[in-house]
Scaffold this motif. Sequence first.
Motif: not given
Length: 162
Positions: A107-115, A141-151
């Motif tokens: 589930t895409v929550l925003s441009r910088t967060a997904a579940l 919960v994944f977040v986009l930080r420093d141009s890469r997806w992280q948990v």
Amino acid sequence: MRAFIVVAGLAVAAAFACRRTSSTDLPSGAEQAAIEQAVLACHDQTLAAAAALDLDRLFGFVAETDRGSMIGNGRLLLTRADTIAVNRQQFQGITALKYEPRERHVTVLSRTAALLVTTGQTRFSTTDGRDLTAPYAQTIVFVLRDSRWQVLHLHTSSPAPR
């Protein structure tokens, strides 16, 4: 009267804070599909790192936080460091590990967060020669930080292996 103004002010603030996300806040269909694929690719990389028992690479996908890095079978680990320490200890008795996802739903929550919600089974071998299988269910919960997806947060449950 003052109490009414305070309550009314709080109600307006709460309504504003809880407003629905407008469709312009969410990524377009193509962008959403790209985010879903990027999150699944990151998840695949974490599964490959776990299968290789490469904890440094695995934990390279875990974002810094002090608000709840992981919940595993009812145990809360607040920080990334706590998550790493507990998992390093648990990996010491494992000689082989394979996650076999059955379902994965992003589930895409925003441009910088997904579940990511996933279920499956884990097969692993222990240093004392046992081969075990255990089902699992995870919410990540994944977040986009420093141009890469992280948990940012992992919530996992798994009954005792059989």
